[in-house]
Design a protein around this motif. Sequence first.
Motif, PDB file in Angstrom:
ATOM      1  N   GLU A 226       0.810  -1.218   0.000  1.00 41.63           N
ATOM      2  CA  GLU A 226       0.000   0.000   0.000  1.00 41.63           C
ATOM      3  C   GLU A 226       0.839   1.262   0.000  1.00 41.63           C
ATOM      4  OE1 GLU A 226      -2.573  -0.519   3.332  1.00 41.63           O
ATOM      5  OE2 GLU A 226      -3.878  -1.944   2.286  1.00 41.63           O
ATOM      6  N   SER A 227       2.159   1.104  -0.036  1.00 44.32           N
ATOM      7  CA  SER A 227       3.026   2.267  -0.194  1.00 44.32           C
ATOM      8  C   SER A 227       3.021   2.707  -1.654  1.00 44.32           C
ATOM      9  CB  SER A 227       4.442   1.921   0.254  1.00 44.32           C
ATOM     10  OG  SER A 227       5.023   0.970  -0.621  1.00 44.32           O
ATOM     11  N   PRO A 228       3.434   3.938  -1.943  1.00 41.70           N
ATOM     12  CA  PRO A 228       3.465   4.364  -3.361  1.00 41.70           C
ATOM     13  C   PRO A 228       4.294   3.443  -4.240  1.00 41.70           C
ATOM     14  CG  PRO A 228       3.715   6.262  -1.900  1.00 41.70           C
ATOM     15  CD  PRO A 228       3.756   5.046  -1.023  1.00 41.70           C
ATOM     16  N   PHE A 229       5.444   2.974  -3.712  1.00 42.67           N
ATOM     17  CA  PHE A 229       6.242   2.042  -4.504  1.00 42.67           C
ATOM     18  C   PHE A 229       5.478   0.759  -4.758  1.00 42.67           C
ATOM     19  CE2 PHE A 229       8.964  -1.723  -4.430  1.00 42.67           C
ATOM     20  CZ  PHE A 229       9.786  -1.483  -5.519  1.00 42.67           C
TER      21      PHE A 229
ATOM     22  N   VAL B 122       2.208   0.204  -4.785  1.00 46.48           N
ATOM     23  CA  VAL B 122       1.083   0.398  -5.716  1.00 46.48           C
ATOM     24  C   VAL B 122       1.584   0.392  -7.153  1.00 46.48           C
ATOM     25  CG1 VAL B 122      -0.683   2.038  -6.456  1.00 46.48           C
ATOM     26  CG2 VAL B 122      -0.323   1.614  -4.020  1.00 46.48           C
ATOM     27  N   GLY B 123       2.681   1.071  -7.389  1.00 43.20           N
ATOM     28  CA  GLY B 123       3.228   1.082  -8.742  1.00 43.20           C
ATOM     29  C   GLY B 123       3.695  -0.289  -9.182  1.00 43.20           C
TER      30      GLY B 123
ATOM     31  N   THR C 204       0.591  -2.531  -9.848  1.00 51.68           N
ATOM     32  CA  THR C 204      -0.092  -2.112 -11.077  1.00 51.68           C
ATOM     33  C   THR C 204       0.696  -2.544 -12.305  1.00 51.68           C
ATOM     34  OG1 THR C 204      -0.999  -0.194  -9.892  1.00 51.68           O
ATOM     35  CG2 THR C 204      -1.035  -0.116 -12.297  1.00 51.68           C
TER      36      THR C 204
ATOM     37  N   CYS D 123      -3.729  -6.453   0.225  1.00 51.02           N
ATOM     38  CA  CYS D 123      -4.338  -5.138  -0.011  1.00 51.02           C
ATOM     39  C   CYS D 123      -5.594  -5.004   0.836  1.00 51.02           C
ATOM     40  CB  CYS D 123      -4.685  -4.952  -1.495  1.00 51.02           C
ATOM     41  SG  CYS D 123      -3.242  -4.742  -2.539  1.00 51.02           S
TER      42      CYS D 123
ATOM     43  N   LYS E 143      -6.876  -1.548   1.306  1.00 51.28           N
ATOM     44  CA  LYS E 143      -7.485  -0.288   0.898  1.00 51.28           C
ATOM     45  C   LYS E 143      -8.488  -0.555  -0.222  1.00 51.28           C
ATOM     46  CE  LYS E 143      -3.703   2.827   2.114  1.00 51.28           C
ATOM     47  NZ  LYS E 143      -2.734   3.845   1.610  1.00 51.28           N
TER      48      LYS E 143
ATOM     49  N   LEU F 279      -7.695   0.597  -3.774  1.00 48.04           N
ATOM     50  CA  LEU F 279      -6.632  -0.114  -4.483  1.00 48.04           C
ATOM     51  C   LEU F 279      -7.121  -1.440  -5.032  1.00 48.04           C
ATOM     52  CD1 LEU F 279      -3.704  -0.375  -5.361  1.00 48.04           C
ATOM     53  CD2 LEU F 279      -3.151  -1.278  -3.094  1.00 48.04           C
TER      54      LEU F 279
END
Length: 936
Positions: A632-635, A637-638, A641, A663, A665, A668
């Motif tokens: 769930e950190s920005p890294f 999530v990227g 994805t 996950c 969230k 997400l």
Amino acid sequence: MAAAKPTPTDSLSFCLAQLTAAAGDGLGGGKDMATNETPLGRALLALRTRHVKAAGGIERFRARGGLRPLLALLRRAAAADPAPPQASPGSAPPAVSAGPAPPVGSTPSAATSSTSSPPARLRKTLDLALSILANCCTEGACRAEVRRLGGILPLVTILQCVKTDSIQNRTARALGNLAMEPESCRDIHSAGAVPLLLESLAACQDSQCLQSVVRALRNLADSPQHRLALAQQGAVRPLAELLAATPDPALTSALVRALLELSRGCSRACAEQLSLGGGLGPLVSLASHPKRAVREATILTLANLCAQGLIRPALGNAGGVEVLLGELRRRRDPSGASPASQQPLVRAVCLLCREAINRARLRDAGGLELLMGLLRDSHARAWHPRVVAALVGFLYDTGALGRLQALGLVPLLAGQLCDEAGEEEEESREAASWDFPEERTPERAEAGSFRSLRLWLISEGYAAGPGDISPDWSPEHCLPPEPSEPSSPVPGPTSLQTPRTLGTPRRSPAATPEEPWGREGPALLLLSRFSQAPDPSAALVTGPALHGLLAYVTGAPGPPNPRALRILARLTCNPACLEAFVRSYGAALLRTWLVLGIAPDDWPTPRARPARNSQHQELGEMLLQNLTVQAESPFGVGALTHLLLSGSPEDRVACALTLPFICRKPALWRRLLLDQGGLRLLLTALTRPAPHPLFLLFAADSLSCLQGLVSPTVSPALPLAIPLGLDLPSPCLYEPLLGPAPVLAPDLHFLLDSGLRLPAQRAPSAAASPFFRALLAGSFAEAQMDLVPLRNLSPSAAWPVLHHLHGCQGCGAALRPVPPPGQPLLGSEAEEALEAAGRFLLPRLEEELEEAVGRIHLGPQGGPESVSEVFRLGRPRLASRCARWTLGPGQCPRKRALALVGLVEAAGEEVESLTEALLAVVMGVEAEGKGPSPDC
């Protein structure tokens, strides 16, 4: 040609008589020895050349009592000069101190000097008598007889008093033959023969004499105690010096064999003397000797020397590392020696890994590849613990670690954690690494370098506290830490807890108990080192590595080593490992094994195992929470994805399966699974070749978790747990037409293929469906008939049809054709009734029959095998019911997975119905009332 004239010496009796007479004269003192010298000499010569050497001659000589006068003659010769002071000829051999011998080449005593050059006649008599005795002692019965008659002490006396080479040669040969018996060997040591043999070794120049002395020393090294006594008396150094100086091939062979025996269980004294005597260089050179016996004895001697840490650096400088590696490589060749012959070389190579200088030589000579080959060899399982402990020596060698990782060390280490291979014997203190010899003091004082090393080990989490590390510890010396205080055998409630931090776990020396160190300690230390790399995913976040770690954590007989828990925590907290956990189904494995308690070996058939430990479940939830933080950190999530949208087909499926576990969230997982097609991708993959052996087990749990995320308030979708016999049925409207005296008179009968006639009323039957309205009230001939045939319908299948035609709903008639759980539904009367309800256009009856099938086969009595049976009926409503049973929140994880396996098998190539049914259940399109939580 005339036969040779017989002589008196041809008779054994004559020779024995002469020998007895000479011995008797000597003991009685009646005659001078010189008067009998000539006939005695002829008799001794005949005994040596003819009688003893003949077939069975030694046995005849012993049986005729020849040993007693022969020994008496030797005693007479020994008594002719001053005897050694330690014992009289007839007394028991005295105990001799095992202290250092006089320096080789020292001046003999006065008594020795006075008798070092005996008269020629006496020397000849001694030569012949000693030669006869040495030949006789080649047989075991004679050796025992000589010992019984006290023949050892006279030989030692002659060895001390007569310094002629030929006498020394034959005396040493006789002693060497006698030393082949353990009892005689002990008596020879006690009689003080070793210092005298060493004097002969230094003073003698004759090769034959030297070979006899060397052989005697070799035979005297028959036990660890005797080998130690020989080394302490200085027997090794003169042998090493002689090996470095002699050009004689025969003497070289004898010296190598003697050094091999003396170096077995190599003591410190043996190693020091061999090094001081300059024997390492010649031994390494002889390793390429053309004679096989010399070559193999030399190599085994070098292997024995590796047991002493003080000599290993010098051995490496002399080229011993390359020699031992080359020989081990040759013996490991398929056409090489047997596995048993490799054991001493494996031990030696592993011991050489304890010093940095030898590790460098071993690495450059291809030793890492050789050690890895041993780890891969299932026939070498007994040596695996030793090899792993040796590889710990490369713990701080970055280049070697990289090479070992490329060679596949990590999965092999993980497999070692739960391997049942037996441990080898522990090494002695002298085998420890010699990289820090100045710190090995009797007072165990701590040098400054050791204190620095200890502080670093504690700060990095390798040790719990000061008491964890002995001053003798080094990465090469992988022995368990000595406990500072007794530990409780009962694991505490926090024995599986690990820190939830992203960095390297730190330990408090004052508050943390001592870590256990078992046979898995070296493997865990190496794995921990690998896990501290910036990106350890390629090596550690793989199926085999995770399998080994989890098998150890859950299968250890006692509390697992906390280092294993820290490795798992470190990996799940490392952002660089997130994609590897997804690709390798690592997150699903953590949840299945730790949280659900289903090990890979327990699927699909469970095994008898201890009850699941609640601490394992807590550990699994903590590790998954660590992965959730990363995902769930920005890294994260990227990364997720990218995997789902741009990864390979296998990576996309793995990502879709893993997302419900890591996950939480909604934005997400909804975007990835619902909006971007991850869920449908996972459902489509169910009927394809499984990308992982546990794929369907993981998928069933993943879909169930996703259903809980989509509809968190939906109750379990299982039927009410009400026994069928206790249901309150509706009134039956068809029953009045039955019996010999029906309450309502039927105006119609249906004729079945079996000939059975079933009563009915035309008006309600015609109103039940368009089919019967056209049949009974239309223009067909049956409208005028009182006996209407119903084709392809059995009595049991017709029973619910007749009830439904007369308005019955919920009277229990629909349950009659449904077989009990465990019996097939395809081809059953239930399937026939369902087909008839569709053929007769009775949709409400179809629903009632499907409800009956679901209630019986998908209720509390049903199981995973019933789910596939119901699905094979091919009815959408029943398929949805099967999907709800499978993914129900209260369902047992094992039953859920088995049911999904059955559904996939039942669907075959017709996967669309299964996909749609599972999709509808996960999305919460249909939901039923609350049901029970079945027990596994």
